[in-house]
Design an enzyme around this catalytic site. Structure first.
Site, PDB file in Angstrom:
ATOM      1  CG  ASP A 105      -2.069   0.845   1.191  1.00 16.82           C
ATOM      2  OD1 ASP A 105      -1.959   2.021   0.870  1.00 16.82           O
ATOM      3  OD2 ASP A 105      -3.119   0.465   2.038  1.00 16.82           O
ATOM      4  N   GLY A 107       3.968   1.339   1.391  1.00 17.63           N
ATOM      5  CA  GLY A 107       5.321   0.813   1.177  1.00 17.63           C
ATOM      6  C   GLY A 107       6.230   0.914   2.442  1.00 17.63           C
ATOM      7  CG  ASP A 161      -7.664  -8.128   8.171  1.00 20.24           C
ATOM      8  OD1 ASP A 161      -6.623  -7.655   7.505  1.00 20.24           O
ATOM      9  OD2 ASP A 161      -8.022  -7.697   9.187  1.00 20.24           O
TER      10      ASP A 161
HETATM   11  C1  PRP Z   1      -0.671  -5.588   5.418  1.00 20.01           C
HETATM   12  C2  PRP Z   1       0.480  -6.172   4.199  1.00 20.01           C
HETATM   13  C3  PRP Z   1       1.623  -5.207   4.301  1.00 20.01           C
HETATM   14  C4  PRP Z   1       0.922  -3.861   4.595  1.00 20.01           C
HETATM   15  C5  PRP Z   1       1.086  -3.210   3.562  1.00 20.01           C
HETATM   16  O1  PRP Z   1      -0.405  -6.121   6.329  1.00 20.01           O
HETATM   17  O2  PRP Z   1       0.530  -7.439   4.391  1.00 20.01           O
HETATM   18  O3  PRP Z   1       2.326  -5.801   5.462  1.00 20.01           O
HETATM   19  O4  PRP Z   1      -0.242  -4.054   4.992  1.00 20.01           O
HETATM   20  O5  PRP Z   1       0.888  -1.742   3.831  1.00 20.01           O
HETATM   21  P1  PRP Z   1       1.841  -0.518   3.582  1.00 20.01           P
HETATM   22  O6  PRP Z   1       2.462  -0.865   2.142  1.00 20.01           O
HETATM   23  O7  PRP Z   1       1.016   0.539   3.872  1.00 20.01           O
HETATM   24  O8  PRP Z   1       2.882  -0.650   4.712  1.00 20.01           O
HETATM   25  P2  PRP Z   1      -1.528  -5.706   7.584  1.00 20.01           P
HETATM   26  O9  PRP Z   1      -0.803  -4.656   8.389  1.00 20.01           O
HETATM   27  O10 PRP Z   1      -2.931  -5.399   6.923  1.00 20.01           O
HETATM   28  O11 PRP Z   1      -1.477  -6.891   8.410  1.00 20.01           O
HETATM   29  P3  PRP Z   1      -1.981  -8.442   8.382  1.00 20.01           P
HETATM   30  O12 PRP Z   1      -1.196  -9.132   7.182  1.00 20.01           O
HETATM   31  O13 PRP Z   1      -1.705  -9.176   9.467  1.00 20.01           O
HETATM   32  O14 PRP Z   1      -3.445  -8.401   7.875  1.00 20.01           O
END
Ligand code: PRP
Length: 181
Positions: A105, A107, A161
């Site tokens: 998202d 990054g 989720d």
């Molecule tokens: C999601 C995804 C990445 C992060 C990306 O994890 O798996 O790790 O968000 O977001 P960013 O590019 O804005 O940093 P999430 O925090 O939703 O955790 P999860 O996989 O446990 O649901």
């Protein structure tokens, strides 16, 4: 379409099971072709990515190992403050690392994790993400293996989720606006 508990908040299916499976197979072939004869490790950030990882690793027909880490963003954190809550089990020096993500998202998470892993001197370090919400990017990152570019919408399914639920939907879907309002 099979109904799943909670899927009444689904607006529409963005990526069907078949479309995902076909792309995962292509990504697997690419990763295998690029890593034949390497000490290949797929490193995954928990939790959502495990669904993608489970299918991806079986689409890669060269020997590989799996390792896992978990991170948490500091409460109210902006600017990429990330804390490791579970580190990798194995050292990665000299290994060929493919970091597997379900979605990128802003990054910020990936930028932190890549910086940390790079300091451990792997032979190579590349990124495979199923979904790329590139319009939201704050930190520009190299992404060697990308499944799909996706719009800036709240997505669920195939690991993604809403309040911890619906990771088990076999497709990726948008949710109704009133469900995330
Ligand atoms: C999601 C995804 C990445 C992060 C990306 O994890 O798996 O790790 O968000 O977001 P960013 O590019 O804005 O940093 P999430 O925090 O939703 O955790 P999860 O996989 O446990 O649901």
């Amino acid at each position: 379409m099979t109904r799943y508990a909670g899927d009444e908040i689904v607006e529409r299916v963005l990526l069907s099971e078949d479309v995902i499976a076909a792309r995962v197979a292509e990504l697997g072939r690419s990763i295998a072709a690029d890593h034949s004869g390497h000490d290949l490790r797929l490193v995954t950030v928990l939790r959502g990515s495990v669904i993608f990882l489970a299918d991806l690793c079986r689409a890669i027909d060269v020997p590989l190992a799996l390792d896992f880490m978990a991170v948490s963003s500091y409460a109210g954190g902006s600017g990429g403050s990330v804390r490791i809550t579970k580190d990798l089990d194995d050292p990665i020096e000299g290994a060929s690392i493919v970091l597997v993500e379900d979605i990128i998202d802003t990054g910020l998470t990936l930028n932190y994790v890549l910086t940390m892993l790079r300091a451990r001197n792997p032979a190579s370090l590349s990124v495979c993400t199923l979904l790329d919400k590139d319009v939201r990017r704050i930190v520009d990152l190299p992404i060697e293996y990308r499944g799909f570019a996706v719009p800036d919408r709240f997505l669920v399914g195939y690991g993604l989720d809403i309040a911890g639920r619906l990771r088990n939907l076999p497709y990726v879907a948008t949710v109704r606006e009133d469900a995330v309002a």
